[in-house]
Design a protein around this motif. Sequence first.
Motif, PDB file in Angstrom:
ATOM      1  N   SER A  31      31.593  38.777  39.705  1.00 22.61           N
ATOM      2  CA  SER A  31      32.971  38.616  40.093  1.00 22.61           C
ATOM      3  C   SER A  31      32.822  37.783  41.265  1.00 22.61           C
ATOM      4  N   LEU A  32      33.358  36.729  41.486  1.00 28.93           N
ATOM      5  CA  LEU A  32      32.968  35.732  42.839  1.00 28.93           C
ATOM      6  C   LEU A  32      34.179  35.405  43.514  1.00 28.93           C
ATOM      7  N   LEU A  33      34.155  35.584  44.849  1.00 30.70           N
ATOM      8  CA  LEU A  33      35.253  34.726  45.657  1.00 30.70           C
ATOM      9  C   LEU A  33      34.853  33.531  46.350  1.00 30.70           C
ATOM     10  N   VAL A  34      35.540  32.484  46.116  1.00 32.50           N
ATOM     11  CA  VAL A  34      35.132  31.089  46.521  1.00 32.50           C
ATOM     12  C   VAL A  34      35.845  30.856  47.702  1.00 32.50           C
ATOM     13  N   VAL A  35      35.340  30.633  48.943  1.00 31.34           N
ATOM     14  CA  VAL A  35      36.170  30.286  50.121  1.00 31.34           C
ATOM     15  C   VAL A  35      35.388  28.837  50.684  1.00 31.34           C
ATOM     16  N   GLU A  36      36.282  27.762  50.322  1.00 26.36           N
ATOM     17  CA  GLU A  36      35.960  26.517  50.607  1.00 26.36           C
ATOM     18  C   GLU A  36      37.047  25.700  50.653  1.00 26.36           C
ATOM     19  N   ASP A  37      37.333  24.882  51.742  1.00 25.47           N
ATOM     20  CA  ASP A  37      38.503  24.382  52.139  1.00 25.47           C
ATOM     21  C   ASP A  37      38.583  22.771  51.892  1.00 25.47           C
ATOM     22  N   ASP A  38      37.302  22.159  51.109  1.00 24.43           N
ATOM     23  CA  ASP A  38      37.388  21.044  50.884  1.00 24.43           C
ATOM     24  C   ASP A  38      38.085  20.607  49.624  1.00 24.43           C
ATOM     25  N   PRO A  39      39.166  19.823  49.382  1.00 20.85           N
ATOM     26  CA  PRO A  39      40.226  20.017  48.152  1.00 20.85           C
ATOM     27  C   PRO A  39      39.466  19.195  46.993  1.00 20.85           C
ATOM     28  N   ASP A  40      38.207  18.539  47.102  1.00 21.54           N
ATOM     29  CA  ASP A  40      37.265  18.117  45.928  1.00 21.54           C
ATOM     30  C   ASP A  40      36.199  19.188  45.704  1.00 21.54           C
ATOM     31  N   LEU A  41      35.540  19.649  46.788  1.00 21.11           N
ATOM     32  CA  LEU A  41      34.525  20.619  46.314  1.00 21.11           C
ATOM     33  C   LEU A  41      34.881  22.094  45.703  1.00 21.11           C
ATOM     34  N   GLY A  42      35.896  22.406  46.279  1.00 21.24           N
ATOM     35  CA  GLY A  42      36.190  23.775  46.003  1.00 21.24           C
ATOM     36  C   GLY A  42      36.472  23.987  44.452  1.00 21.24           C
ATOM     37  N   PRO A  43      37.315  23.125  43.755  1.00 21.26           N
ATOM     38  CA  PRO A  43      37.574  23.232  42.509  1.00 21.26           C
ATOM     39  C   PRO A  43      36.297  23.008  41.726  1.00 21.26           C
ATOM     40  N   ALA A  44      35.376  22.069  42.013  1.00 21.83           N
ATOM     41  CA  ALA A  44      34.212  21.840  41.276  1.00 21.83           C
ATOM     42  C   ALA A  44      33.257  22.888  41.364  1.00 21.83           C
ATOM     43  N   ILE A  45      33.264  23.709  42.288  1.00 20.65           N
ATOM     44  CA  ILE A  45      32.354  25.102  42.657  1.00 20.65           C
ATOM     45  C   ILE A  45      33.037  25.863  41.587  1.00 20.65           C
ATOM     46  N   VAL A  46      34.610  26.020  41.570  1.00 19.01           N
ATOM     47  CA  VAL A  46      34.880  27.160  40.732  1.00 19.01           C
ATOM     48  C   VAL A  46      34.747  26.679  39.000  1.00 19.01           C
ATOM     49  N   GLU A  47      34.697  25.440  38.900  1.00 17.93           N
ATOM     50  CA  GLU A  47      34.372  24.854  37.562  1.00 17.93           C
ATOM     51  C   GLU A  47      33.195  25.320  37.311  1.00 17.93           C
ATOM     52  N   ALA A 132      25.571  21.534  41.185  1.00 15.46           N
ATOM     53  CA  ALA A 132      26.014  22.790  40.658  1.00 15.46           C
ATOM     54  C   ALA A 132      24.756  23.541  40.207  1.00 15.46           C
ATOM     55  N   VAL A 133      23.760  22.989  39.696  1.00 12.89           N
ATOM     56  CA  VAL A 133      22.604  23.853  39.201  1.00 12.89           C
ATOM     57  C   VAL A 133      21.965  24.477  40.310  1.00 12.89           C
ATOM     58  N   GLU A 134      22.043  23.797  41.740  1.00 14.54           N
ATOM     59  CA  GLU A 134      21.435  24.481  42.795  1.00 14.54           C
ATOM     60  C   GLU A 134      22.361  25.823  43.186  1.00 14.54           C
ATOM     61  N   LEU A 135      23.531  25.462  43.196  1.00 17.07           N
ATOM     62  CA  LEU A 135      24.410  26.885  43.496  1.00 17.07           C
ATOM     63  C   LEU A 135      23.965  27.789  42.378  1.00 17.07           C
ATOM     64  N   LEU A 136      24.160  27.433  41.052  1.00 16.69           N
ATOM     65  CA  LEU A 136      23.857  28.563  40.473  1.00 16.69           C
ATOM     66  C   LEU A 136      22.443  29.220  40.394  1.00 16.69           C
ATOM     67  N   ALA A 137      21.294  28.562  40.798  1.00 16.93           N
ATOM     68  CA  ALA A 137      20.222  28.904  41.176  1.00 16.93           C
ATOM     69  C   ALA A 137      20.194  29.881  42.531  1.00 16.93           C
ATOM     70  N   ALA A 138      20.819  29.519  43.491  1.00 18.46           N
ATOM     71  CA  ALA A 138      20.999  30.307  44.738  1.00 18.46           C
ATOM     72  C   ALA A 138      21.591  31.598  44.394  1.00 18.46           C
ATOM     73  N   ILE A 139      22.560  31.670  43.417  1.00 18.79           N
ATOM     74  CA  ILE A 139      23.545  32.914  43.045  1.00 18.79           C
ATOM     75  C   ILE A 139      22.415  33.848  42.106  1.00 18.79           C
ATOM     76  N   THR A 140      21.736  33.201  41.336  1.00 18.59           N
ATOM     77  CA  THR A 140      20.582  33.984  40.321  1.00 18.59           C
ATOM     78  C   THR A 140      19.517  34.605  41.308  1.00 18.59           C
ATOM     79  N   LEU A 141      19.227  33.835  42.207  1.00 18.37           N
ATOM     80  CA  LEU A 141      17.991  34.156  43.113  1.00 18.37           C
ATOM     81  C   LEU A 141      18.603  35.512  44.221  1.00 18.37           C
ATOM     82  N   ALA A 142      19.843  35.132  44.585  1.00 20.40           N
ATOM     83  CA  ALA A 142      20.589  36.216  45.303  1.00 20.40           C
ATOM     84  C   ALA A 142      21.117  37.569  44.615  1.00 20.40           C
ATOM     85  N   THR A 143      20.963  37.441  43.512  1.00 20.33           N
ATOM     86  CA  THR A 143      21.577  38.756  42.483  1.00 20.33           C
ATOM     87  C   THR A 143      20.701  39.839  43.008  1.00 20.33           C
ATOM     88  N   PRO A 144      19.693  39.884  42.846  1.00 19.83           N
ATOM     89  CA  PRO A 144      18.766  41.349  43.077  1.00 19.83           C
ATOM     90  C   PRO A 144      18.848  41.465  44.657  1.00 19.83           C
TER      91      PRO A 144
END
Length: 159
Positions: A31-47, A132-144
């Motif tokens: 369960s993630l909270l995304v805090v990004e004020d860029d109107p293009d990047l924020g929705p792309a991260i959520v997607e 997107a793949v780099e963000l997902l990798a960062a989350i996966t690596l941070a999960t432990p």
Amino acid sequence: ASTAPDWTPKIYLPAAAGAAERFSVDAPSLSLLVVEDDPDLGPAIVEALTHAGHRVVAHAVSAEVALAQAALHKVDLAIVDVELAEAASGAELAKALYERWGVPALFISGSHNEHLVAQDMAVGFLGKPFKAVELLAAITLATPLLDRRGLGADVALQR
């Protein structure tokens, strides 16, 4: 000749004893909270996060909205832009999220803010621009690393 900058994204994670041994490719849905004020990047991260199977409880464009949403939802991890376009910085917001609800942060920034990964509330730093793949990798690596705070994989699987 290409005008693209010669830039390689880097993911910074804090040191954690045994983190490599606990790493799993089959990362749990968080369960993630995304805090990004860029109107293009924020929705792309959520997607990207939603498409990968994570639950985005909210996309906030300010610290005030992020705090209000964190009070309403169980959040495993906040993805926080360091440089919000308001008085409160992403680092200040992350500190408040961590102190109030124990929510750790994965920082994202276009500036050199890697030093933030050394703070207690941080589980990583990802420099912009990123794919997107780099963000997902960062989350996966941070999960432990979420386990350091009694959060993360074990709790996420019990929900």
